[in-house]
Motif scaffolding. Structure first.
Motif, PDB file in Angstrom:
ATOM      1  N   LEU A  15       8.366  21.780   5.510  1.00 53.33           N
ATOM      2  CA  LEU A  15       6.989  21.701   4.482  1.00 53.33           C
ATOM      3  C   LEU A  15       5.742  21.629   5.354  1.00 53.33           C
ATOM      4  N   GLY A  16       5.738  21.019   6.408  1.00 50.41           N
ATOM      5  CA  GLY A  16       4.861  21.017   7.046  1.00 50.41           C
ATOM      6  C   GLY A  16       3.421  22.192   7.152  1.00 50.41           C
ATOM      7  N   GLN A  17       3.800  23.197   6.880  1.00 50.57           N
ATOM      8  CA  GLN A  17       3.127  24.070   6.600  1.00 50.57           C
ATOM      9  C   GLN A  17       2.007  24.309   5.854  1.00 50.57           C
ATOM     10  N   SER A  18       1.508  23.843   4.975  1.00 52.74           N
ATOM     11  CA  SER A  18       1.526  23.800   3.172  1.00 52.74           C
ATOM     12  C   SER A  18       0.126  22.578   3.850  1.00 52.74           C
ATOM     13  N   GLU A  19      -0.639  22.783   3.231  1.00 50.03           N
ATOM     14  CA  GLU A  19      -1.802  22.293   2.619  1.00 50.03           C
ATOM     15  C   GLU A  19      -1.798  20.993   2.004  1.00 50.03           C
ATOM     16  N   ILE A  20      -0.996  21.515   0.971  1.00 47.92           N
ATOM     17  CA  ILE A  20      -1.254  19.465   0.564  1.00 47.92           C
ATOM     18  C   ILE A  20      -0.106  18.627   1.691  1.00 47.92           C
ATOM     19  N   PRO A  34       0.848  14.941  -8.204  1.00 49.70           N
ATOM     20  CA  PRO A  34       0.768  16.031  -9.001  1.00 49.70           C
ATOM     21  C   PRO A  34       1.437  17.383  -8.268  1.00 49.70           C
ATOM     22  N   GLU A  35       0.674  17.368  -7.286  1.00 45.76           N
ATOM     23  CA  GLU A  35       0.563  19.195  -6.493  1.00 45.76           C
ATOM     24  C   GLU A  35       1.963  18.576  -5.731  1.00 45.76           C
ATOM     25  N   LEU A  36       1.917  17.667  -4.979  1.00 48.24           N
ATOM     26  CA  LEU A  36       2.918  17.737  -4.192  1.00 48.24           C
ATOM     27  C   LEU A  36       4.181  17.567  -4.289  1.00 48.24           C
ATOM     28  N   LYS A  37       4.626  17.020  -5.872  1.00 44.18           N
ATOM     29  CA  LYS A  37       5.776  16.521  -6.381  1.00 44.18           C
ATOM     30  C   LYS A  37       6.129  18.068  -7.126  1.00 44.18           C
ATOM     31  N   THR A  38       5.236  18.908  -7.317  1.00 48.09           N
ATOM     32  CA  THR A  38       5.797  19.800  -7.646  1.00 48.09           C
ATOM     33  C   THR A  38       6.292  20.674  -6.084  1.00 48.09           C
ATOM     34  N   LEU A  39       5.536  20.723  -5.618  1.00 51.12           N
ATOM     35  CA  LEU A  39       5.830  21.590  -3.988  1.00 51.12           C
ATOM     36  C   LEU A  39       6.800  21.082  -3.700  1.00 51.12           C
ATOM     37  N   LEU A  40       7.530  19.631  -4.109  1.00 48.05           N
ATOM     38  CA  LEU A  40       9.259  19.347  -3.488  1.00 48.05           C
ATOM     39  C   LEU A  40      10.440  20.035  -4.108  1.00 48.05           C
ATOM     40  N   LYS A  41       9.608  20.076  -5.907  1.00 43.53           N
ATOM     41  CA  LYS A  41      10.439  19.637  -6.380  1.00 43.53           C
ATOM     42  C   LYS A  41      10.927  22.078  -6.280  1.00 43.53           C
ATOM     43  N   GLU A  42       9.745  22.658  -6.269  1.00 43.65           N
ATOM     44  CA  GLU A  42      10.242  24.162  -6.029  1.00 43.65           C
ATOM     45  C   GLU A  42      11.133  24.482  -4.381  1.00 43.65           C
ATOM     46  N   GLN A  74      -0.135  18.395   4.589  1.00 41.44           N
ATOM     47  CA  GLN A  74      -0.747  18.023   5.669  1.00 41.44           C
ATOM     48  C   GLN A  74      -2.052  17.120   5.123  1.00 41.44           C
ATOM     49  N   ARG A  75      -2.595  17.253   4.552  1.00 42.85           N
ATOM     50  CA  ARG A  75      -3.276  16.390   3.687  1.00 42.85           C
ATOM     51  C   ARG A  75      -2.561  15.061   3.142  1.00 42.85           C
ATOM     52  N   TRP A  76      -1.855  15.001   2.752  1.00 44.76           N
ATOM     53  CA  TRP A  76      -0.580  13.499   2.301  1.00 44.76           C
ATOM     54  C   TRP A  76      -0.220  12.798   3.576  1.00 44.76           C
ATOM     55  N   TRP A  77      -0.239  14.014   5.266  1.00 43.47           N
ATOM     56  CA  TRP A  77       0.111  13.010   6.165  1.00 43.47           C
ATOM     57  C   TRP A  77      -0.716  12.355   6.681  1.00 43.47           C
ATOM     58  N   LYS A  78      -1.886  13.455   5.828  1.00 46.43           N
ATOM     59  CA  LYS A  78      -3.660  12.107   7.153  1.00 46.43           C
ATOM     60  C   LYS A  78      -3.750  11.115   5.906  1.00 46.43           C
ATOM     61  N   TYR A  79      -3.578  11.207   4.590  1.00 42.80           N
ATOM     62  CA  TYR A  79      -3.858   9.803   3.524  1.00 42.80           C
ATOM     63  C   TYR A  79      -2.829   9.181   4.476  1.00 42.80           C
ATOM     64  N   GLU A  82       0.911  -1.104  -0.420  1.00 41.37           N
ATOM     65  CA  GLU A  82       0.170  -0.298  -0.062  1.00 41.37           C
ATOM     66  C   GLU A  82       0.840   1.096  -0.160  1.00 41.37           C
ATOM     67  N   TYR A  83       1.868   1.493   0.546  1.00 38.78           N
ATOM     68  CA  TYR A  83       2.653   2.369   0.983  1.00 38.78           C
ATOM     69  C   TYR A  83       3.694   2.572  -0.527  1.00 38.78           C
ATOM     70  N   GLN A  84       3.894   1.801  -1.796  1.00 46.06           N
ATOM     71  CA  GLN A  84       4.102   1.454  -2.564  1.00 46.06           C
ATOM     72  C   GLN A  84       3.535   2.238  -3.751  1.00 46.06           C
ATOM     73  N   LYS A  85       1.959   1.436  -3.005  1.00 46.44           N
ATOM     74  CA  LYS A  85       1.405   1.902  -4.271  1.00 46.44           C
ATOM     75  C   LYS A  85       0.998   3.280  -4.532  1.00 46.44           C
ATOM     76  N   ARG A  86       0.342   3.759  -2.914  1.00 47.16           N
ATOM     77  CA  ARG A  86       0.380   5.780  -2.382  1.00 47.16           C
ATOM     78  C   ARG A  86       1.660   6.128  -3.397  1.00 47.16           C
ATOM     79  N   HIS A  87       2.948   5.813  -3.444  1.00 48.22           N
ATOM     80  CA  HIS A  87       3.982   6.402  -3.948  1.00 48.22           C
ATOM     81  C   HIS A  87       4.354   6.785  -5.192  1.00 48.22           C
ATOM     82  N   ASN A  88       2.953   5.587  -6.035  1.00 45.07           N
ATOM     83  CA  ASN A  88       4.221   5.695  -7.230  1.00 45.07           C
ATOM     84  C   ASN A  88       2.506   6.208  -8.184  1.00 45.07           C
ATOM     85  N   GLU A  89       1.932   6.711  -7.166  1.00 42.11           N
ATOM     86  CA  GLU A  89       0.913   7.606  -7.214  1.00 42.11           C
ATOM     87  C   GLU A  89       0.374   9.109  -6.682  1.00 42.11           C
ATOM     88  N   ILE A  90       2.208   9.375  -6.312  1.00 46.68           N
ATOM     89  CA  ILE A  90       1.633  10.660  -5.790  1.00 46.68           C
ATOM     90  C   ILE A  90       1.060  11.824  -6.758  1.00 46.68           C
TER      91      ILE A  90
END
Length: 104
Positions: free
Chosen positions: A67-72, A27-35, A74-79, A17-25
């Motif tokens: 990046l914990g103050q970011s809404e994206i 796009p907005e989280l990936k963009t945030l990380l790169k930025e 926080q949603r990922w952490w909850k997920y 499940e961990y791999q599945k969720r990360h394989n489907e990361i």
């Protein structure tokens, strides 16, 4: 370029499940990380202990753990909170690891 490493803890039986969720990361989280300057991000699993080892290359002083103050984020952490050890705010329990050797 700064290198960061930390460990987190996966719940028993959640590898796929961990791999599945990360394989489907998201796009907005990936963009945030790169930025934020994260140019490389790898996560490895020690299956004997369910310990996740994460490695990042970043172009600033902070990595994804800052990046914990970011809404994206926080949603990922909850997920992710149902499949790994988390703190009260759903952030993953993580331990920064000091670098003791590097070879180019």
């Amino acid at each position: 370029m700064k290198r960061l490493a930390f460990k987190m803890y996966l719940s028993e039986g959640q590898k796929e499940e961990y791999q599945k969720r990360h394989n489907e990361i998201w796009p907005e989280l990936k963009t945030l990380l790169k930025e934020a300057g994260v140019s490389e991000y790898s996560i490895f699993l020690d299956e004997e202990t369910n310990t996740l080892f994460a490695f990042q290359k970043v172009s600033g002083d902070d990595g994804s753990q800052n990046l914990g103050q970011s809404e994206i984020v926080q949603r990922w952490w909850k997920y992710m909170s149902d499949i790994m050890q988390t703190n009260d705010d759903n952030s993953p329990v993580s331990v920064e690891l000091p670098e003791v050797f590097y070879m180019e």
